[in-house]
Design a protein around this motif. Structure first.
Motif, mmCIF file in Angstrom:
data_model
loop_
_atom_site.group_PDB
_atom_site.id
_atom_site.type_symbol
_atom_site.label_atom_id
_atom_site.label_comp_id
_atom_site.label_asym_id
_atom_site.label_seq_id
_atom_site.Cartn_x
_atom_site.Cartn_y
_atom_site.Cartn_z
ATOM 1 N N THR A 65 -22.322 -37.286 -57.275
ATOM 2 C CA THR A 65 -23.325 -38.265 -56.459
ATOM 3 C C THR A 65 -24.833 -39.028 -57.020
ATOM 4 N N ALA A 79 -27.457 -40.501 -51.719
ATOM 5 C CA ALA A 79 -27.034 -40.299 -50.509
ATOM 6 C C ALA A 79 -26.025 -41.449 -50.065
ATOM 7 N N ALA A 80 -26.090 -42.707 -50.917
ATOM 8 C CA ALA A 80 -25.135 -43.651 -50.909
ATOM 9 C C ALA A 80 -24.070 -43.581 -51.404
ATOM 10 N N LEU A 83 -22.301 -41.083 -49.367
ATOM 11 C CA LEU A 83 -21.759 -41.504 -47.663
ATOM 12 C C LEU A 83 -19.999 -42.521 -48.779
ATOM 13 N N GLU A 105 -31.155 -34.998 -47.339
ATOM 14 C CA GLU A 105 -30.506 -36.424 -46.641
ATOM 15 C C GLU A 105 -29.090 -36.637 -47.212
ATOM 16 N N ASP A 106 -28.067 -35.023 -47.543
ATOM 17 C CA ASP A 106 -27.205 -35.409 -47.113
ATOM 18 C C ASP A 106 -26.773 -34.807 -45.787
ATOM 19 N N VAL A 109 -26.066 -37.765 -43.768
ATOM 20 C CA VAL A 109 -24.858 -38.794 -44.554
ATOM 21 C C VAL A 109 -24.435 -38.235 -43.384
ATOM 22 N N THR A 112 -23.544 -38.395 -40.064
ATOM 23 C CA THR A 112 -23.311 -39.624 -39.531
ATOM 24 C C THR A 112 -22.210 -40.421 -39.990
#
Length: 388
Positions: A65, A79-80, A83, A105-106, A109, A112
């Motif tokens: 990633t 982060a995207a 995801l 940020e992980d 994610v 979410t």
């Protein structure tokens, strides 16, 4: 058998959770898998997935990633990637719960994904707070609003989560699981540690100072100077400086190169990344920790190690009396060194108690993960307006 998926993306969050992961893996009632991503797979940051493999922990998979563009946008794109790259793996595995730690940020994610796929999630180290302005702080709080349950270190963190509208029944105060490694890791002598970490000859005959400096956006332009000032001041006091690599946050590139160059001095060893056993024992044998790592705030008190925290990172976090804060100017660092070197300060360490716990939290976490009925509380129907 309960299927538990741990998510880890960087050396620091794995180190925090490693004893929990090991205990879960050894439990006959649990099937543990880890999803590994981010800096763990990067050679520049030590390819620390190898440390996970050496620990013998089973992987669900690894997801590449990390976009190492050294910018805020590259961090967001990383982060995207996490995801999009992990959804199908997680959905196919269908764990009974997901666990993760920290404020990067992980975890946002992961929380979410859990919320949308109806997978119960447990967040470790929620409810903490700093005033350094780093984006990680609101990320930690945002994650708390998405997860099913919280395992926090101290009562202050419980109260903060309740002020965020989280009901008390979702929060368990267990102490910091990061401290368990100081109980479980065997003692290695200084010579063995330095041999493993390729310490220079100067390290064997001089007191050790551990320098760990991570980038902070508002200090990006001055962080290399702070690091140089710290090393100059430490060398002048007769220390050998053991230097760790910075994390992958924006601003890491120039800081990494600065630390690497400082490592060319005979009084400095740049070790980059190392095993958990070596790091724990390095802290045991060190005379000082300096920089801005959370290890100084959360963990150093467990081995009664003096800590000088430079700059804004970690400001306002609960810490032991072994920690003092200063600016990055060389004179400020020298003044801080004067303070920690006093007989009074050194004597105060003998009665030091780590406010984050006694190093026996992992088994509490495992017992709760096995016993809590998180599936029945996954729907967060509570209205923050009427939170107790």
């Amino acid at each position: 058998m309960k299927r538990i998926l741990g998510l880890t993306s960087i050396r620091s969050d794995y180190d925090l959770m490693s004893v929990v992961y090991r205990a879960l893996h050894e439990d006959p009632d649990v099937e543990l898998r880890l999803l590994v991503s981010g800096a763990h797979l990067s050679p520049q940051f030590g390819r620390t997935i190898d440390l996970i493999m050496a620990d013998g922990l089973p992987l669900l998979g690894d997801v590449e990633t990390l976009i190492n563009g050294d910018t805020q946008s590259s961090r967001l794109k990383t982060a995207a990637n996490l995801l999009s790259g992990s959804i199908d793996l997680i959905r196919a595995y269908a764990p009974d719960m997901m666990i993760f730690a920290g404020d990067r940020e992980d975890v946002l994610v992961a929380a979410t994904i859990g919320a949308f796929l109806n997978i119960p999630t447990v967040h470790f180290f929620g409810g903490d707070h700093t005033t350094d302005g780093h984006v990680d702080n609101p990320v930690r709080h945002a994650t708390s609003k998405l997860v099913t349950a919280h395992f926090v270190s101290i009562d202050e963190h419980r109260h903060r989560l309740m002020h965020l509208g989280e009901p008390e029944h979702r929060i368990s105060v267990i102490g910091s699981v990061a401290l368990d490694k100081f109980v479980s890791e065997p003692l290695l002598n200084k010579a063995a540690v330095l041999q493993e970490m390729k310490g220079k000859p100067h390290a064997a005959t001089n007191p050790l100072a551990v320098l760990i400096f991570h980038p902070l956006d508002q200090e990006r332009a001055v962080a290399p100077d702070y690091a140089r000032n710290a090393v100059d001041a430490l060398i002048a006091r007769g220390y050998h400086v053991m230097v760790g690599a910075p994390n992958s946050d924006p601003g890491n590139s120039e800081l990494f190169n600065t630390l690497l160059k400082l490592g060319q001095r005979e009084q400095v060893t740049f070790y980059g990344n190392t095993s958990r056993a070596c790091f724990v024992n390095l802290m045991r044998h060190a005379a000082l920790m300096i920089g801005n790592s959370s290890a100084g705030i959360l963990e150093a008190a467990s081995v009664r190690l003096p800590v000088i925290n430079i700059g804004e990172r970690q400001r306002s976090r609960t810490c032991g009396k072994n920690v003092i804060f200063c600016g990055g100017d060389k004179k400020e660092i020298e003044a801080a060194l004067d303070t920690v070197g006093t007989a009074e300060f050194q004597a105060s360490l003998s009665a030091l108690v780590n406010p984050y716990g006694d190093g026996r939290s992992a088994l509490k976490a495992v017992a709760l993960l096995k016993s809590l009925d998180l599936a029945s509380t996954i729907k967060k129907t509570e209205d923050p307006l009427h939170a107790s």
